[in-house]
Enzyme design. Sequence first.
Site, PDB file in Angstrom:
ATOM      1  CD  GLU A   1     -32.338 -18.427  51.100  1.00  0.00           C
ATOM      2  OE1 GLU A   1     -33.501 -17.686  51.085  1.00  0.00           O
ATOM      3  OE2 GLU A   1     -32.548 -19.385  50.532  1.00  0.00           O
ATOM      4  CG  ASP A   2     -32.265 -17.761  56.343  1.00  0.00           C
ATOM      5  OD1 ASP A   2     -32.270 -16.915  55.338  1.00  0.00           O
ATOM      6  OD2 ASP A   2     -33.200 -18.418  56.302  1.00  0.00           O
TER       7      ASP A   2
END
Length: 754
Positions: free
Chosen positions: A86-87
Amino acid sequence: MSQSDDMKHVEQLYDELIAEIKRYHPSKDLSLVERAYKLAREAHGEQKRKSGEPYIIHPLCVAKILAELELDLESITAGLLHDVVEDTKYTLDQISEMFNPDVALLVDGVTKLSNIEYSSREEMQAENYRKMFLSMAKDIRVILIKIADRLHNMRTLKYMRPEKQKEIAQETLDIYAPLADRLGISKIKTELEDLCLRYLEPEAYYDLVDKINRKQSEREEFVNKIVEEIKEKCEEAGIKNCTVYGRPKHFFSIYKKMHTKNKTLDQIFDLFAVRVLVDSVKDCYAVLGVVHEAYTPMPNRFKDYIAMPKANMYQSLHNTLIGPDGMIFEIQIRTYEMHRTAEYGIAAHWKYKKGITEGVEDNSEDAKLSWLRQILEWQKDMSDNHEFMDTIKTDLDAFSENVFCFSPSGEVISLAEGSTPVDFAYAIHSAVGNTMVGARVNGRIVNFDYVIKNGDRVEIVTSQNSRGPSRDWLKFVKTSQAKSKINQWYKKINKEENIVRGKELLEKEAKRKGYNITDLLTPKAMEAVQIRYSFKDWDSVCAAVGHGGLKEGQVINKLHEEYQAELKRNKTAQELLKEQEEAIKAKIEADSAAPQIQKKRSKSGIYVHGVGDIEVRFSKCCSPVPGDEIVGFVTRGRGVSIHRTDCINIINLTEEERARLLEAEWTIDRADSGGRFKADIRIFAEDRDGLTLDILKVVIDEGLSVLNVNGRSLKNGTAVVDLSLKISGVEQLEILCKKIMNISGIDNIERVNS
């Protein structure tokens, strides 16, 4: 904290994680966890949390929580990597290749859907929950990682903005704490609830902490005395290996009791509990006999969750007793195995731990997940995100209190508190609920809205001649299962009727316009309509036309447009050239044959077929705007009146009056219309302060003029806002409506007649 201190803290957390895993995991090969830690540390690099700490601290703490639940190495690995996709730059395919597909599946399950554009925050939230529940069905470890992630986020929530704190705390209280309860993980559930209370009701929380701490020493003295007495009496009764200790009730539990029962802290007597752990079920009941002999039990407070476990498989004996000097306390009696299940829930016996921990594996997790299968079944029929979120919250909330009743054969049925015979019927099977015509409780005929009590024996009377469930049942049923099944039944029945009616309306509209409906219904044309109006299949389009959600004129126009385009694509250049020559020739002949007839374009931007110089005006009953499908109606003494084709007055014309209809079309360029056309819309929303202001802000940002605004509240908590606007055309109105739908709490928007 300096950078070197940060790194020392990170290394210390990693060492604690490894020590925690080694405590319960016999394998010496922890290379999977080591590789995950190194990758997560490298991937998150210089990223920081709101607290200013290195980001790697968060996945390490999540992994440590999972290790405390004694989960397998793949779960802990996924916990370390849960934010990497996600990051950071890494993809799921890379995670699968570097570790294994199971780890990638777990990471994907906890990764939010961030690369899709949503029309509202509620839609985004609902779709993320849909994904989460679907992933849970594939592998329950997904939700265990998600809950661990949320627990650490709640522990560090003080670094967020106050409004964000409340938003996250409310979501946690609505979804994650009840989910932990559903899975039987009371250890995490109680901590989440207390953390939520701290941020949602800070004054009440700290006031409660202060009041409880004032008398803490006095209560501890009393509890220690009770604990020693029970230990002594159990030894005298020959109950071996007995552990007795005091356990204070968590703050949220006390606050909830004060809030729901309108009591002060002094009026709540069982502020603490004494817990007794023994080896066997036989010993549990033996301890119960010992404490009942030593202390006076309070009436109607005994609960036997051993004979009748909760839906999350929680087992224990509960009672409230009056001790020395009239002090009241709660006692919980359970086996060591029951205690493990109560604290760790589904994680205590999870199938992935086979071969890791000693003891016999059971299949109790299947019973705990039956509600998840129901949620997945319901969401198939819930396209409405608001309905889906309400169903999830209602179902999780209803779980906290249960009633136990019996079928005629003696089977124990667990239902949410406040459930009725209708809820009971749908808990047995949807077919039982759909054919239900009556109910008996303890041999006596009762109303459908009778509230079932603990121990009731419920019998459902069914009939094949039943007309199906009543819509009135939705007013009193308690369980989401019953509500969902009733709504499904009506959707199915009404859809079939609406499909038939929709097909009839489309055929009639095509005939009115001189088209052959069979020619128009080509696969490509039908597909274009489905895409244009976001329907999965043609029957859904027909159903929408049948119940009035989609106008038949719009569908026929789109079908005809696609049909003509298809014909054009299939024609040769020679055929097209010939058609153009014939059209030009026909026009010259028509103009020379009837020079006296002049077609007129009025100042209003409307072209009326077949008339000369005649006055044209817009009807106030439906307020047509450029882009609407229109028709002219010859009035008596006032020229031609222009209406929308879906105007109620046009729809209800008699056959004689229909002879006065004329074809009409827009000639005005909508960009040049100057925003001089009036349109009326009605907005339905949840009633709240500032709603009208939020709507008007969107209208003003779009540069539109407001002629009139009127808002009112309804009894059911719904607000209705009527807006009259000046617009340039229907596209501008559609853009405005789409932006208004993004406002929090908006349910629906309708175009209305004046």
